[in-house]
Each structure stands twice: as C-alpha cells, then as structure tokens.
Scaffold this motif. Structure first.
Motif, PDB file in Angstrom:
ATOM      1  N   GLY A 341      83.652 -24.956  69.387  1.00 23.41           N
ATOM      2  CA  GLY A 341      84.709 -24.707  70.363  1.00 23.41           C
ATOM      3  C   GLY A 341      84.290 -23.867  71.555  1.00 23.41           C
ATOM      4  N   ILE A 342      83.035 -23.466  71.597  1.00 23.51           N
ATOM      5  CA  ILE A 342      82.556 -22.653  72.726  1.00 23.51           C
ATOM      6  C   ILE A 342      81.620 -23.502  73.590  1.00 23.51           C
ATOM      7  CG2 ILE A 342      81.126 -20.663  73.364  1.00 23.51           C
ATOM      8  CD1 ILE A 342      82.226 -19.185  70.968  1.00 23.51           C
ATOM      9  N   THR A 343      81.975 -23.651  74.851  1.00 18.49           N
ATOM     10  CA  THR A 343      81.212 -24.501  75.764  1.00 18.49           C
ATOM     11  C   THR A 343      80.001 -23.739  76.301  1.00 18.49           C
ATOM     12  OG1 THR A 343      83.206 -25.694  76.392  1.00 18.49           O
ATOM     13  CG2 THR A 343      81.342 -25.827  77.922  1.00 18.49           C
ATOM     14  N   ASN A 344      78.806 -24.245  75.989  1.00 16.78           N
ATOM     15  CA  ASN A 344      77.615 -23.572  76.520  1.00 16.78           C
ATOM     16  C   ASN A 344      76.833 -24.433  77.512  1.00 16.78           C
ATOM     17  OD1 ASN A 344      76.612 -25.283  74.586  1.00 16.78           O
ATOM     18  ND2 ASN A 344      75.342 -23.762  73.543  1.00 16.78           N
ATOM     19  N   CYS A 345      77.362 -25.632  77.791  1.00 15.39           N
ATOM     20  CA  CYS A 345      76.809 -26.469  78.859  1.00 15.39           C
ATOM     21  C   CYS A 345      77.973 -27.101  79.604  1.00 15.39           C
ATOM     22  CB  CYS A 345      75.915 -27.558  78.259  1.00 15.39           C
ATOM     23  SG  CYS A 345      75.505 -28.892  79.414  1.00 15.39           S
ATOM     24  N   ARG A 346      77.991 -26.929  80.918  1.00 11.18           N
ATOM     25  CA  ARG A 346      79.043 -27.565  81.731  1.00 11.18           C
ATOM     26  C   ARG A 346      78.365 -28.195  82.935  1.00 11.18           C
ATOM     27  NH1 ARG A 346      82.549 -23.542  81.877  1.00 11.18           N
ATOM     28  NH2 ARG A 346      83.763 -24.326  80.111  1.00 11.18           N
ATOM     29  N   ASN A 347      78.745 -29.430  83.250  1.00  7.95           N
ATOM     30  CA  ASN A 347      78.113 -30.177  84.348  1.00  7.95           C
ATOM     31  C   ASN A 347      76.599 -30.240  84.207  1.00  7.95           C
ATOM     32  OD1 ASN A 347      80.613 -30.694  85.523  1.00  7.95           O
ATOM     33  ND2 ASN A 347      80.576 -28.739  86.625  1.00  7.95           N
ATOM     34  N   GLY A 348      76.154 -30.353  82.972  1.00 12.07           N
ATOM     35  CA  GLY A 348      74.745 -30.577  82.718  1.00 12.07           C
ATOM     36  C   GLY A 348      73.853 -29.362  82.841  1.00 12.07           C
ATOM     37  N   ILE A 349      74.439 -28.216  83.109  1.00 14.75           N
ATOM     38  CA  ILE A 349      73.621 -26.987  83.214  1.00 14.75           C
ATOM     39  C   ILE A 349      74.237 -25.893  82.352  1.00 14.75           C
ATOM     40  CG2 ILE A 349      72.731 -27.582  85.517  1.00 14.75           C
ATOM     41  CD1 ILE A 349      74.760 -25.622  86.700  1.00 14.75           C
ATOM     42  N   PRO A 350      73.508 -24.808  82.132  1.00 12.39           N
ATOM     43  CA  PRO A 350      74.010 -23.749  81.249  1.00 12.39           C
ATOM     44  C   PRO A 350      75.362 -23.210  81.720  1.00 12.39           C
ATOM     45  CG  PRO A 350      71.703 -23.345  81.833  1.00 12.39           C
ATOM     46  CD  PRO A 350      72.165 -24.495  82.667  1.00 12.39           C
ATOM     47  N   ALA A 351      76.269 -22.974  80.773  1.00 12.26           N
ATOM     48  CA  ALA A 351      77.573 -22.405  81.103  1.00 12.26           C
ATOM     49  C   ALA A 351      77.636 -20.984  80.545  1.00 12.26           C
ATOM     50  CB  ALA A 351      78.689 -23.245  80.488  1.00 12.26           C
ATOM     51  N   ILE A 352      78.189 -20.093  81.332  1.00 13.04           N
ATOM     52  CA  ILE A 352      78.336 -18.712  80.858  1.00 13.04           C
ATOM     53  C   ILE A 352      79.326 -18.714  79.695  1.00 13.04           C
ATOM     54  CG2 ILE A 352      79.247 -16.438  81.471  1.00 13.04           C
ATOM     55  CD1 ILE A 352      78.172 -17.093  84.368  1.00 13.04           C
ATOM     56  N   HIS A 353      78.960 -18.055  78.614  1.00 18.95           N
ATOM     57  CA  HIS A 353      79.821 -18.014  77.433  1.00 18.95           C
ATOM     58  C   HIS A 353      79.491 -16.777  76.614  1.00 18.95           C
ATOM     59  CE1 HIS A 353      76.062 -19.890  76.086  1.00 18.95           C
ATOM     60  NE2 HIS A 353      76.359 -19.439  74.880  1.00 18.95           N
ATOM     61  N   ASP A 354      80.319 -16.543  75.614  1.00 19.84           N
ATOM     62  CA  ASP A 354      80.136 -15.381  74.738  1.00 19.84           C
ATOM     63  C   ASP A 354      79.041 -15.722  73.724  1.00 19.84           C
ATOM     64  OD1 ASP A 354      80.264 -13.391  72.833  1.00 19.84           O
ATOM     65  OD2 ASP A 354      82.456 -13.240  72.899  1.00 19.84           O
ATOM     66  N   THR A 355      77.804 -15.400  74.051  1.00 18.33           N
ATOM     67  CA  THR A 355      76.684 -15.817  73.204  1.00 18.33           C
ATOM     68  C   THR A 355      76.725 -15.143  71.832  1.00 18.33           C
ATOM     69  OG1 THR A 355      75.309 -14.135  74.254  1.00 18.33           O
ATOM     70  CG2 THR A 355      75.099 -16.364  75.103  1.00 18.33           C
ATOM     71  N   ALA A 356      77.139 -13.892  71.791  1.00 17.71           N
ATOM     72  CA  ALA A 356      77.191 -13.181  70.503  1.00 17.71           C
ATOM     73  C   ALA A 356      78.200 -13.852  69.576  1.00 17.71           C
ATOM     74  CB  ALA A 356      77.556 -11.721  70.722  1.00 17.71           C
ATOM     75  N   LYS A 357      79.353 -14.176  70.136  1.00 18.12           N
ATOM     76  CA  LYS A 357      80.404 -14.845  69.366  1.00 18.12           C
ATOM     77  C   LYS A 357      79.900 -16.206  68.861  1.00 18.12           C
ATOM     78  CE  LYS A 357      84.709 -15.689  68.030  1.00 18.12           C
ATOM     79  NZ  LYS A 357      85.132 -15.022  66.793  1.00 18.12           N
ATOM     80  N   LEU A 358      79.241 -16.949  69.752  1.00 13.81           N
ATOM     81  CA  LEU A 358      78.750 -18.274  69.379  1.00 13.81           C
ATOM     82  C   LEU A 358      77.699 -18.176  68.265  1.00 13.81           C
ATOM     83  CD1 LEU A 358      78.544 -21.294  69.575  1.00 13.81           C
ATOM     84  CD2 LEU A 358      77.186 -21.066  71.655  1.00 13.81           C
ATOM     85  N   MET A 359      76.775 -17.243  68.401  1.00  9.49           N
ATOM     86  CA  MET A 359      75.746 -17.100  67.363  1.00  9.49           C
ATOM     87  C   MET A 359      76.381 -16.755  66.023  1.00  9.49           C
ATOM     88  SD  MET A 359      73.055 -18.095  68.737  1.00  9.49           S
ATOM     89  CE  MET A 359      71.794 -17.759  67.501  1.00  9.49           C
ATOM     90  N   GLU A 360      77.449 -15.995  66.071  1.00 10.44           N
ATOM     91  CA  GLU A 360      78.157 -15.640  64.837  1.00 10.44           C
ATOM     92  C   GLU A 360      78.783 -16.898  64.224  1.00 10.44           C
ATOM     93  OE1 GLU A 360      81.060 -12.472  65.477  1.00 10.44           O
ATOM     94  OE2 GLU A 360      82.259 -13.400  63.867  1.00 10.44           O
TER      95      GLU A 360
END
Lengths: 400, 400
Positions: A341-360
């Motif tokens: 549910g966390i978007t880490n790619c938008r329009n084919g390039i990296p998207a800013i996201h909560d990396t700590a939350k995602l890794m968890e």
C-alpha cells in the motif's frame, strides 16, 4: 472435509510402501454406488505426459468416471510401455475391488520422474483400500494425506452454492508445493460435487475455474509431466440439472468451483518449497487483460523479484524491468508501483515515501505488490507467487 | 589486453565516487585521434530502456562514434528526464575532454535501477579520465575493471583474423554476472577493432556474433534495462575494406568476432553470481534448429534443472520434462540424455549405466549435458548455464 464433503462419495488413503519412509502414498475417491458419473479433467500441456495422464485421458474420453486412484512417491513418468501397463493395472485393480469397469477409473501419480514404479505394494494395497473406503471426514483426510509429496500440509477446500433452491457442495483435495506455474501448475487435484450438471458444461466450468486460479500462480515456472485436475459430479443433490454454460445456476456453480480451486491454489503457494513469503501481484491500468497477464506473469516468473521478496526488499526497479521485458505495452514513465500500500515508484521514477514504515511492512509474510501501468486502460490481472529462499534449493538439489 | 589490443584505440578507468566503497566505476574507450569511426550496437529489447541506452541509440543513428563512456555503480535506469540529462552530460563532458562532438560519444551504465545518478563524482571524474587515456595493456585493464559490478573477475578477450593478407585485431571488455538470458544478456560489452569494414556490414557481423554467443546463455532468464554491446571499427589495420556481408573476408571477421564474444559469454557464465557449476547443454537430433533452440532454452531456464546441477544430481527426468514443456516437437520415447558422456536415459526411460562413475563425474565444475531428441533431424543448439546456488539468493536478496 474435502472429497467426502459432497453427498454420495467415498474415499480413503493408506501407506502401501511406495514411499520408503512408510508415509501414506495411495488414495482412492469413488462414487458410493459405483455408478459412473459426469467427469471432466484438465491435464498438463507438456509433450512428455506421464503414463497415468495418458491412461486417464483415454478413460475420460466418454466423459464419465466412477473412481480415481492416486499415488504419491513415484510419478510413473518417462517409464515407457511398462509405465502404461502399471497405470492400467492400477485402474483394473481399483475396478475389481469396487465392482466397476476399469475404463471408469481415472489414475494420477506424483513423485519422481524416470523411476520404474515399485508395483508390489500397489498391487497389495489397492484391494485393501477399496475394501475400506468411507464417507467420513477422516476418510477424506486420509485420502488428502496420501497424495502429498514435498507438501508440508494437506490441501483441502469445500464450497457450496444454491442451485434452484437446492444446496450443492463441492469438495477438493490436492497436492502441490513446487513446480507451480501457469498453464498449469504441477499438481494433482481431485474434486467431487453432488451437483447435477451435464458433462460438457462441467468441463467448461472446470476450464473457467482453472483459468482464474491454478493458471494465476507461478512459483518456479515449471510445468511437469503429471499435472491433473479432475472433477466428478454425481448429481446426488437432485437439483435441476445444469444443462448449458449460461444462466444463474451455471454462474453460481462456476463461482463455487472457482472458490474451491482458488483456495487450493493459495494453499499450494503458501506451502511452496522453502518459501518464507507469499505475494499477491496485482497489475492494473493495462491496455487489455492480455497485457496485464503478460506483465503479471513476467513479474512472478522473475527469480530476481523472488530474491528481493526473500530479502524483504521493495526493489521496484526489478518490477518495472520485468514489465518492460514482458511484452506488455506501456509508457515506462507512466508506471506506478506500490508495496504493502505504499507507493515507492510514481511515473517510472522513485517516489518519496516513508521508507522506515515500508521496510517494517516488508517483514510481513504476506506481501501485496500493485503495479499500475498507467495506460488509462482497464486491463488487470492478479497472480500469486512466493519468494525464492535457500530452502527451495535445499529441497530440490538432490532427488535422494 | 582488451579494448587497447587493436591499433588506434585508447582507454582508461578510475574511481569517481559512484560506488560508496571507492572501487573503480568510470571508464572511457576512444579512438586515439578522436576520429569518428564505423560503430554498431545491439541493445536490450526491454521496453524500459535506461537513459544511456536511449541516448546511445540516438548517437549511433549515423553509424559512427569516436568514444564510449561507461560507469558502474548506478544503472541510470527508471530515472526519467533527469536521467537522460545525466546521460547526455556524460557524453558532453567526454566530448569536451577529447575535443570531439558529443553525438559521437556513446554511453553505458550498469548498477541498480531506479536510483538517481550521483553526478558530482562523474562531473569531476570525466575530465580527469579523458586527460589520461592510454593505449597500454594496463589502460585496457583499468577500463575493464571500472565497469564491474557484482562480477568477481574482469572479462576481456582478444582475437585476430587475416583479412586479405593483413592481420586485424578485435578486443573486448565486458561486465555481466547475473541477469544473463538470451535476447540478450544483462551486460555491457565494448569491442574495438582495427579492421576496415563498412558500417552496415559491421552491424550485420555483430548481430551474427551476438546470436551465436550472448544469446546462447541463460543464468536466470532476466533481461535488464541496460544491456548493450558496442563495437568500434577504426580501419587502422589498412586492410581492404570489407564492404559486403559475404565472402571469405567477411566470414573470417565474423569468426573472430564470434570468438571474442563467445569467450566473453563463457567468462560471464563462469562468473555467475553464487554459481558453483558451469554447464553446457547440447540439444541434437531435433527436427530443426528452431526446435533445438526451444528445447535448449527450456532446459537452461529451468530453476529445477539448475538446483539439480547444484546438487550434482544427474536427474534426467527434469531435462525431459523441460523439453516436453518447451514447445519443441519430438517423441518422448525416442529421447536419449547423457551427463558427462554417460547415457542415463535411452528411449525416454532409465538406461543402465555406471552410476558410481557418473556421480563421481558430476562432482566436476564443468558439466556437459547432451540431449538427443531422436527425431532423425539434424537440428542442434548449444546453450550455456550454471547451477542455482544459495549464493545467488544471498547476492540478490537485498540491494544494500
């Protein structure tokens, strides 16, 4: 509760000595009265078809069957004419025990390829087993247990549907823990139902259910020599017979059959050899269903994507690369990808996201990857897969 | 000896800070006089093409180039418009340093996908590197070292041919240790030659060599976003120019180019991530070359076959099953399979053989599997692959 859930079916399982460790390895499912009923099957598309597949196809030509005999511990594949004789003998012995025609018996085998069948145990076992088939839950469980190979848990599923005011039941047992691939999985699955349904319609319903379930799963891209899904429909529920592949009754039946097959498919992926992760890959926003399938299959067949899953690494670069190699058409710079549910790619390039939350969230066993190809189309497709873990290699590096 | 082996080329490599561990990560290959010469390339067929692939294709449109700038540590893929700007800037900086046109510079990147290029180091590094290119062996080695990623050894190859009485030289450097797949491998390869050859003929020769080498290798079925093979031909050998894709001169050139590419391909397979075995799979007796390719590719893309290789298990059942799933046509009961020269399957069933001797031979690092499909046809094809070892998973489970 599995193949004995529907009315009018008996089953059983036992150890007959094919497996050297003495584990159960022989199962039978049959109609309680020995009547041949509507039957349908889907089989491997592999050119190298195991002897039991060849014989079951022959025996299913008339669309009727009264029993299925299954063994684990040996695939009876790449065994030539002696293998076919063994498969026929399994049908004959089962028929003899049940007082039915050999051509009304279907046969399935699973295990290693290219090893002559150790037939003594089977020859002694089938008469014993036919004498003690029953309709209890335990009988179903015994059968479901006897078909397992590298599976760590038995696979069973049951669903019901209301057909013209009458409740019909569908039950299934299956084995499968590796060599899982679309078109179709390396697996055996026996399904029974008390629904009254014409044989050609049953066949069509099975094909529809398989297409939505077993064909939507890829663990290692392998298709074996023995893949078989069989369904017997004895009409014991006394519903108005489903005589055409349309209308509410047909669709309710297909929905229930798809539920059963979908549950089995998920159980197989969850039990995949060595796997530590179970992943659902959802491709949407494709130009067409076909493109969505190409992309989803491209992703799930990727060893590298599977390695990242094992590492809990949301490395979307491999996802977009596999989509690009899949043959699906899209603009790489319109693609969005999310993990959990966390978007880490938008329009084919990296998207800013909560990396700590995602890794968890990536530590969870169940992973959901959503890929939006961004074409503006409505094509979508979902596939199941797993990670690639060292346990898979350990399981498959040696046959003995 | 690699890209500086042919007359009239200079090269160099250095660390510019893309790799956090300070390892070399920037390389340049150029004509010694800055002249644009005949150039050809083959690129990934992935729809998601990295920025450097997009820019190199543009710059190669006229069939000429004077230099190649390459970096490791970042693939500059899935990086959008900023990525293209970075790739163009790499060309411009190289052109500036060498006094040539930016459109005569080709660019390659290799490393992780979807990470913005750390450009400061490159910006400072390129002017330093262009100032110190040289034609010595060490300069070639420095360049070959700077393009490695997970490779454990550098890959270089040199071959010569006699063209009209004159010796021409072809040299190559490459990186590639995973994501190796036919059509084509995930790799960068830069080739230089002093042969005089018309550009369209050079392109055709390259395609022929790639088809016989890089396209005959499968480690993990992955095709990346950056795959590139480039060749520059400066004519410094002063041979009679090869002006058509036929005749002895052309065939000698193709043979030498195929030798170079074949050596590089084998070096890549031998250095495959985590691999402990190197396998040559030879399919013969197929109806056609196409069928032989299907079967050989089916075998080498199989994770299960690769697991058996890791275990040193000559499990021919998986080989015949993969042939059957490959789409090639044959009679399963006419197939013979041998490992290390020992036939353990004949006519599709187990063959009596010296099992102790075979198990001993399976301990070797190099494994040869010969599959005769037994159709009576003369189609044959050879593919290279490796085992699937836990080290592959360890290497690929996390990007950092």
């Amino acid at each position: 509760m599995s193949v004995t859930a529907a009315q009018g079916f008996v089953a059983g399982g036992m150890a007959c000595g094919i497996k050297e460790n003495g584990a159960p390895d022989l199962a039978i499912v049959a109609t309680i009265d020995g009547n041949a009923v509507a039957a349908a099957g889907t089989f491997t598309t592999n050119l190298c078809q195991a002897a039991p597949v060849q014989i079951s196809r022959e025996h299913l030509a008339d669309g009727k069957a009264a029993a299925i005999v299954l063994n684990s511990g040996n695939a009876n594949a790449a065994t030539g004419e002696p293998g076919r004789q063994h498969a026929r003998a399994m049908c004959s012995l089962t028929a003899l025990g049940l007082g039915i025609e050999p051509t009304n018996v279907l046969v399935c085998s699973t295990g290693l390829i290219g090893i002559p069948m150790p037939f003594q145990g089977i020859e002694a076992g089938i008469p014993q087993l036919t004498a003690k088939l029953g309709a209890t839950d335990q009988d179903g469980i015994d059968a479901a247990t006897a078909i397992l190979t590298t599976d760590t848990v038995k696979k069973e599923a049951v669903a019901t549907a209301i057909i013209g005011g009458i409740t019909i039941t569908i039950g299934a047992m299956a084995k499968g823990a590796a060599m899982l691939s679309p078109a179709m999985a390396t697996m055996l699955c026996a399904i029974t139902t008390d629904c009254a349904i014409d044989q050609p319609v049953l066949h069509q319903a099975l094909a529809a259910a398989v297409d939505e379930t077993f064909d939507c799963m890829d663990v290692d891209g392998a298709r074996s020599t023995n893949d078989t899904v069989l369904v017997l429909a004895n009409g014991a529920a006394s519903n108005n017979i489903i005589a055409a592949p349309d209308g509410d009754d047909y669709h309710h039946f297909v929905a229930a059959l798809t539920t059963v097959c979908g549950s089995i498919a998920e159980q197989m992926a969850r039990d995949a050899e060595g796997a530590t992760k179970f992943a659902r890959v959802i491709v949407q926003g494709a130009r067409s269903k076909g493109d969505a399938k190409l992309a989803a299959r491209g992703i799930t067949k990727s060893q590298l994507v599977q390695c990242s899953l094992y590492g809990g690494d949301p490395y979307w670069g491999r996802i977009i690369s596999e989509c690009g190699a899949s043959g699906a058409y899209f603009d790489p710079e319109a693609v969005s990808i999310s993990y959990q549910g966390i978007t880490n790619c938008r329009n084919g390039i990296p998207a800013i996201h909560d990396t700590a939350k995602l890794m968890e969230l990536m530590q969870q066993r169940d992973i959901e990857i959503v890929v939006d190809l961004g074409t503006g189309g409505h094509g979508n497709h979902t596939m199941l897969t797993t990670d690639l873990a060292p346990g898979y290699i350990a399981e498959n590096m040696r046959t003995s």
